[in-house]
Design a protein around this motif. Structure first.
Motif, PDB file in Angstrom:
ATOM      1  N   GLN A 110       1.104  -0.808   0.077  1.00  0.00           N
ATOM      2  CA  GLN A 110       0.246  -0.062  -0.324  1.00  0.00           C
ATOM      3  C   GLN A 110       1.162   1.155   0.089  1.00  0.00           C
ATOM      4  O   GLN A 110       0.555   2.133  -0.954  1.00  0.00           O
ATOM      5  CB  GLN A 110      -0.953  -0.093   0.860  1.00  0.00           C
ATOM      6  N   ASP A 178      -6.196   1.533  -9.054  1.00  0.00           N
ATOM      7  CA  ASP A 178      -7.744   0.983  -8.669  1.00  0.00           C
ATOM      8  C   ASP A 178      -7.760   0.708  -6.887  1.00  0.00           C
ATOM      9  O   ASP A 178      -8.825   0.595  -6.170  1.00  0.00           O
ATOM     10  CB  ASP A 178      -7.839   0.275  -9.695  1.00  0.00           C
ATOM     11  N   MET A 179      -6.558  -0.321  -6.895  1.00  0.00           N
ATOM     12  CA  MET A 179      -5.776  -1.282  -5.456  1.00  0.00           C
ATOM     13  C   MET A 179      -6.210  -0.347  -4.286  1.00  0.00           C
ATOM     14  O   MET A 179      -6.037  -0.745  -3.508  1.00  0.00           O
ATOM     15  CB  MET A 179      -5.123  -2.174  -5.882  1.00  0.00           C
ATOM     16  N   ASN A 184     -13.219  -0.266  -1.509  1.00  0.00           N
ATOM     17  CA  ASN A 184     -13.049  -1.452  -0.648  1.00  0.00           C
ATOM     18  C   ASN A 184     -11.938  -1.669  -1.842  1.00  0.00           C
ATOM     19  O   ASN A 184     -12.531  -2.429  -2.345  1.00  0.00           O
ATOM     20  CB  ASN A 184     -14.526  -1.966  -0.837  1.00  0.00           C
ATOM     21  N   PRO A 185     -10.858  -1.582  -1.491  1.00  0.00           N
ATOM     22  CA  PRO A 185      -9.384  -1.822  -1.751  1.00  0.00           C
ATOM     23  C   PRO A 185      -9.551  -3.485  -2.094  1.00  0.00           C
ATOM     24  O   PRO A 185     -10.178  -4.071  -1.585  1.00  0.00           O
ATOM     25  CB  PRO A 185      -8.600  -1.591  -1.295  1.00  0.00           C
ATOM     26  N   TYR A 186      -8.847  -4.031  -3.423  1.00  0.00           N
ATOM     27  CA  TYR A 186      -8.759  -5.002  -3.497  1.00  0.00           C
ATOM     28  C   TYR A 186      -7.647  -5.752  -3.116  1.00  0.00           C
ATOM     29  O   TYR A 186      -6.725  -5.207  -3.051  1.00  0.00           O
ATOM     30  CB  TYR A 186      -9.356  -5.985  -5.061  1.00  0.00           C
ATOM     31  N   SER A 187      -7.527  -7.197  -3.228  1.00  0.00           N
ATOM     32  CA  SER A 187      -5.589  -7.580  -3.091  1.00  0.00           C
ATOM     33  C   SER A 187      -4.763  -7.466  -3.639  1.00  0.00           C
ATOM     34  O   SER A 187      -5.482  -7.899  -4.775  1.00  0.00           O
ATOM     35  CB  SER A 187      -6.160  -8.311  -2.334  1.00  0.00           C
ATOM     36  N   GLU A 189      -3.796 -10.321  -4.940  1.00  0.00           N
ATOM     37  CA  GLU A 189      -4.186 -11.457  -5.538  1.00  0.00           C
ATOM     38  C   GLU A 189      -4.811 -11.216  -6.916  1.00  0.00           C
ATOM     39  O   GLU A 189      -4.919 -11.625  -8.049  1.00  0.00           O
ATOM     40  CB  GLU A 189      -4.366 -13.031  -4.825  1.00  0.00           C
ATOM     41  N   GLU A 190      -5.996 -10.657  -6.407  1.00  0.00           N
ATOM     42  CA  GLU A 190      -7.370 -10.347  -7.229  1.00  0.00           C
ATOM     43  C   GLU A 190      -6.867  -9.262  -8.825  1.00  0.00           C
ATOM     44  O   GLU A 190      -6.914  -9.195  -9.449  1.00  0.00           O
ATOM     45  CB  GLU A 190      -8.007  -9.402  -6.696  1.00  0.00           C
ATOM     46  N   GLY A 191      -6.024  -8.660  -8.135  1.00  0.00           N
ATOM     47  CA  GLY A 191      -5.098  -7.551  -8.877  1.00  0.00           C
ATOM     48  C   GLY A 191      -4.759  -8.254  -9.982  1.00  0.00           C
ATOM     49  O   GLY A 191      -4.659  -7.456 -11.131  1.00  0.00           O
ATOM     50  N   SER A 194      -7.026  -9.968 -12.815  1.00  0.00           N
ATOM     51  CA  SER A 194      -7.251  -8.525 -13.393  1.00  0.00           C
ATOM     52  C   SER A 194      -6.253  -8.723 -15.243  1.00  0.00           C
ATOM     53  O   SER A 194      -7.050  -8.890 -16.051  1.00  0.00           O
ATOM     54  CB  SER A 194      -6.968  -7.155 -12.595  1.00  0.00           C
TER      55      SER A 194
END
Length: 220
Positions: A110, A178-179, A184-187, A189-191, A194
């Motif tokens: 972050q 975007d993260m 609701n920021p995502y991880s 791993e999800e990034g 994508s």
């Protein structure tokens, strides 16, 4: 007693350790305060060191921020270059390594994402960004374009590899932003999922949202 050369090495090591400590503190302060409100005083407080020590290593805020950006740029370059060197030579595996490198937990934090976005977004930081990152960016772009060119030939793809490389690069940068800006920021791993989804749009026989469909098929 240690000889003169050993004492000199210790002093040099101590100086480098202090510089790195201050740069890491600057990354944290940038992520919390932004570019304009980052000060040497706040960095000293975050590092648990005196303001005088900050001034000793970095005479001005501008020099401190320039050193921080140079540190981030070199860290980023070493990360993706190391990932490519460790990957097998096949183009698909090289692309997968390059995409995964951007979500390495060591660099995809972050604080680092906020710091990068601060340097990207502040007009006054653009000259030092170009100075520190311009050549690195060009090197990365050329490597990505070369890998995509090989894949387009191998897969009989109708896409322009320069545009494919650009879309993948923009996808990574967009996901990074975007993260940290989503409600609701995502991880990471999800990034990465994508970005792999983006790769699958250009190379559907090789990639899906989870990465390479089959490493064995790539090497066949």
């Amino acid at each position: 007693m240690p000889d003169g050369s050993e004492s000199k090495r210790r002093r040099k090591g101590s100086r480098e350790e202090r510089r790195t400590q201050l740069i890491e503190a600057t990354i944290e302060v940038l992520s919390q305060n932004g570019y304009a409100r980052t000060t040497q005083t706040e960095v000293a407080k975050k590092a648990g060191l005196s303001h005088g020590l900050v001034s000793f290593h970095f005479a001005t805020k501008e020099k401190l921020l320039a050193a921080t950006l140079a540190f981030l740029a070199e860290e980023y370059r070493q990360n993706w270059v190391g990932a490519l060197e460790a990957a097998p030579p096949e183009a698909a595996l090289q692309l997968d390594a390059l995409l995964r490198a951007d979500f390495n937990p060591q660099i995809c934090t972050q604080a680092r994402l906020y710091a990068w976005c601060t340097f990207w977004g502040e007009a006054q930081s653009r000259p030092i960004y170009q100075q520190s990152c311009g050549s690195n960016d060009q090197e990365y772009i050329e490597v990505m374009e070369g890998i995509c060119a090989r894949l387009c030939v191998e897969q009989g793809s109708p896409f322009d590899p320069v545009l494919v490389a650009r879309m993948l690069r923009v996808a990574v940068e967009g996901v990074w932003l975007d993260m940290i800006t989503m409600t609701n920021p995502y991880s990471a791993e999800e990034g990465l999922r994508s970005v792999h989804t983006c790769a699958s749009a250009f190379f559907p026989a090789l990639f899906c949202e989870h990465g390479l469909i089959s490493e064995q098929a790539v090497k066949a």
